[in-house]
Design an enzyme around this catalytic site. Structure first.
Site, PDB file in Angstrom:
ATOM      1  N   SER A  16       0.826  -1.222   0.000  1.00  0.00           N
ATOM      2  CA  SER A  16       0.000   0.000   0.000  1.00  0.00           C
ATOM      3  C   SER A  16       0.860   1.271   0.000  1.00  0.00           C
ATOM      4  O   SER A  16       0.544   2.221  -0.718  1.00  0.00           O
ATOM      5  CB  SER A  16      -0.942   0.017   1.203  1.00  0.00           C
ATOM      6  OG  SER A  16      -1.916  -0.977   1.051  1.00  0.00           O
ATOM      7  N   LYS A  65      -8.533  -4.432  11.942  1.00  0.00           N
ATOM      8  CA  LYS A  65      -9.732  -3.909  11.272  1.00  0.00           C
ATOM      9  C   LYS A  65     -10.946  -3.876  12.220  1.00  0.00           C
ATOM     10  O   LYS A  65     -11.715  -2.926  12.197  1.00  0.00           O
ATOM     11  CB  LYS A  65     -10.064  -4.750  10.038  1.00  0.00           C
ATOM     12  CG  LYS A  65      -9.089  -4.549   8.884  1.00  0.00           C
ATOM     13  CD  LYS A  65      -9.573  -5.299   7.641  1.00  0.00           C
ATOM     14  CE  LYS A  65      -8.529  -5.275   6.551  1.00  0.00           C
ATOM     15  NZ  LYS A  65      -8.962  -5.946   5.321  1.00  0.00           N
ATOM     16  N   ASN A  86     -11.401  -0.486   7.441  1.00  0.00           N
ATOM     17  CA  ASN A  86     -10.095  -0.639   6.774  1.00  0.00           C
ATOM     18  C   ASN A  86      -9.571   0.694   6.256  1.00  0.00           C
ATOM     19  O   ASN A  86      -8.530   0.747   5.609  1.00  0.00           O
ATOM     20  CB  ASN A  86     -10.169  -1.657   5.627  1.00  0.00           C
ATOM     21  CG  ASN A  86     -10.737  -1.049   4.362  1.00  0.00           C
ATOM     22  OD1 ASN A  86     -11.621  -0.189   4.415  1.00  0.00           O
ATOM     23  ND2 ASN A  86     -10.257  -1.478   3.219  1.00  0.00           N
ATOM     24  N   ASP A 101     -13.143  -2.337   1.438  1.00  0.00           N
ATOM     25  CA  ASP A 101     -12.799  -3.660   0.877  1.00  0.00           C
ATOM     26  C   ASP A 101     -13.873  -4.129  -0.106  1.00  0.00           C
ATOM     27  O   ASP A 101     -13.573  -4.551  -1.224  1.00  0.00           O
ATOM     28  CB  ASP A 101     -12.643  -4.704   1.994  1.00  0.00           C
ATOM     29  CG  ASP A 101     -11.243  -4.701   2.582  1.00  0.00           C
ATOM     30  OD1 ASP A 101     -10.297  -4.269   1.902  1.00  0.00           O
ATOM     31  OD2 ASP A 101     -11.099  -5.144   3.739  1.00  0.00           O
ATOM     32  N   ALA A 127     -15.926 -17.200   4.958  1.00  0.00           N
ATOM     33  CA  ALA A 127     -16.891 -16.391   5.731  1.00  0.00           C
ATOM     34  C   ALA A 127     -16.162 -15.514   6.753  1.00  0.00           C
ATOM     35  O   ALA A 127     -16.711 -15.151   7.774  1.00  0.00           O
ATOM     36  CB  ALA A 127     -17.888 -17.317   6.439  1.00  0.00           C
ATOM     37  N   GLY A 128     -14.901 -15.181   6.445  1.00  0.00           N
ATOM     38  CA  GLY A 128     -14.113 -14.341   7.349  1.00  0.00           C
ATOM     39  C   GLY A 128     -14.325 -12.855   7.067  1.00  0.00           C
ATOM     40  O   GLY A 128     -15.339 -12.457   6.496  1.00  0.00           O
ATOM     41  N   ARG A 151     -15.592 -23.678   5.460  1.00  0.00           N
ATOM     42  CA  ARG A 151     -15.132 -24.890   6.158  1.00  0.00           C
ATOM     43  C   ARG A 151     -15.906 -25.060   7.459  1.00  0.00           C
ATOM     44  O   ARG A 151     -16.485 -26.101   7.727  1.00  0.00           O
ATOM     45  CB  ARG A 151     -13.630 -24.752   6.432  1.00  0.00           C
ATOM     46  CG  ARG A 151     -13.063 -25.857   7.286  1.00  0.00           C
ATOM     47  CD  ARG A 151     -11.586 -25.649   7.534  1.00  0.00           C
ATOM     48  NE  ARG A 151     -11.292 -24.395   8.237  1.00  0.00           N
ATOM     49  CZ  ARG A 151     -10.077 -23.996   8.570  1.00  0.00           C
ATOM     50  NH1 ARG A 151      -9.036 -24.721   8.239  1.00  0.00           N
ATOM     51  NH2 ARG A 151      -9.896 -22.850   9.210  1.00  0.00           N
ATOM     52  N   ILE A 223      -9.258 -13.533  -4.355  1.00  0.00           N
ATOM     53  CA  ILE A 223      -8.761 -12.279  -3.761  1.00  0.00           C
ATOM     54  C   ILE A 223      -7.356 -12.434  -3.180  1.00  0.00           C
ATOM     55  O   ILE A 223      -6.740 -11.467  -2.779  1.00  0.00           O
ATOM     56  CB  ILE A 223      -9.746 -11.664  -2.734  1.00  0.00           C
ATOM     57  CG1 ILE A 223      -9.778 -12.463  -1.434  1.00  0.00           C
ATOM     58  CG2 ILE A 223     -11.134 -11.497  -3.325  1.00  0.00           C
ATOM     59  CD1 ILE A 223     -10.339 -11.637  -0.274  1.00  0.00           C
ATOM     60  N   GLY A 246      -6.264 -11.255  -7.181  1.00  0.00           N
ATOM     61  CA  GLY A 246      -6.499 -10.462  -5.971  1.00  0.00           C
ATOM     62  C   GLY A 246      -5.884  -9.070  -5.969  1.00  0.00           C
ATOM     63  O   GLY A 246      -6.264  -8.227  -5.157  1.00  0.00           O
TER      64      GLY A 246
END
Ligand code: NAP
Length: 281
Positions: A16, A65, A86, A101, A127-128, A151, A223, A246
């Site tokens: 970044s 975050k 973020n 994001d 699903a994070g 998972r 990503i 990504g």
């Protein structure tokens, strides 16, 4: 001189600073973009030091975050829904937390790749934190339905439940072959938000879904950006599916952040080129 930066821990691989500095220099903005590597017990005192007129804003990355939601003065509606910040903007000495994001992910898909999300079927793997941001932005795009494959099924169910307060077009399945067969049959867009395939992860050589189930008319968006060509991207190419890596989401979340900080149009190509150069590509 104005001050900006990225806040996180173990930031040595973050690119970044390179692409944001390139954008600031392009617009001749007298500002420096820092790498602010902060230990957890120093986070509160760091926030006191940035309450200063020269501080323009910051990107926030792992592992802060979620914590930043409570450290800023105000949180945007989308960051509040996602539960993570973020991007921080100093607005008249008030620190405002945003989340770019999901919006960056969508902007890359729509503007860079010309993909129309309307009435599309999406398979979201994971699903994070990233999945939360992306799913909240996807459901604003009038898609047909979104299937979350994770998972740990309880985490996928929890995200699906949250999204159900906004839309009915969501369901959750286990990330396993048998459950994936049906949703993959007529899927339009597959998005991997797990760390499977990432360099130095537990499974750097794996695809998160069985290769033979990838339909050739789908768009596959991974990503993960390190490596640029992940096992999923390689597999999708072998199946003749279209692919998006990504780096696009990474740059476009930064594009959105740059525009929030400066009010100027971000030089997308310059940022993308600087990002590729920083990665040695
Ligand atoms: P996170 O909150 O820790 O979520 C990780 C997700 O990956 C969870 O769904 C987890 O499933 C799943 N997972 C991890 N290891 C797995 C395995 N061995 N098998 C199956 N599932 C597994 O992480 P995050 O912040 O969302 O980030 C995820 C990935 O996205 C990282 O690689 C990160 O670098 C990348 N990312 C890229 C961008 C970008 O701009 N390109 C932005 C953000 C993140 P469980 O729930 O079962 O644990």
């Amino acid at each position: 001189m104005k001050q900006l930066g990225i806040i996180g821990y173990q930031l040595s691989h973050s690119i970044s600073p390179e692409f944001q500095q390139a954008a600031l220099d392009h617009h001749k903005i007298n500002a420096e973009f820092h790498r602010w590597e902060i230990k957890e017990d120093e986070l509160n005192s760091f926030f006191e030091t940035i309450q200063d007129a020269d501080f323009v804003g910051a990107s926030v990355t792992i592992p802060y975050k979620e914590k930043c939601v409570d450290l800023v003065d105000k949180v945007s509606d989308s960051a509040n829904l996602i539960g993570a910040v973020n991007c921080i903007v100093n607005t008249n000495n008030q620190l405002v937390g945003h989340n770019t994001d999901g919006s960056g992910f969508i902007r890359a898909l729509k503007t860079k790749h010309g993909f129309n999300l309307k009435k599309k079927k999406v398979l979201l793997i994971g699903a994070g934190g990233a999945a939360k941001a992306i799913s909240h932005s996807l459901i604003k795009e009038n898609i047909k339905e979104i299937t979350i494959a994770n998972r740990t099924v309880s985490r996928g169910d929890e995200l699906a439940q949250k999204l159900k307060s906004i839309t009915t077009k969501v369901n959750s399945i286990k990330l396993e072959r048998q459950s994936l067969i049906k949703p993959l049959k007529d899927v339009d867009l597959i998005v991997n938000t797990t760390s499977i395939g990432m360099k130095n992860s537990l499974h750097p050589e794996h695809s998160p879904i069985p290769i033979d189930l990838i339909p050739n008319n789908a768009i596959v968006n991974d990503i993960v950006y390190n490596p640029i060509e992940t096992p999923l991207i390689k597999a999708a190419k072998m199946r003749n599916a279209s692919t998006i890596g990504g780096l696009d989401m990474l740059v476009y979340q930064g594009v959105e952040a740059f525009e929030l900080w400066t009010g100027r149009r971000a030089p997308e190509t310059i940022m993308y080129d600087a990002a590729r150069e920083a990665l040695g590509l």
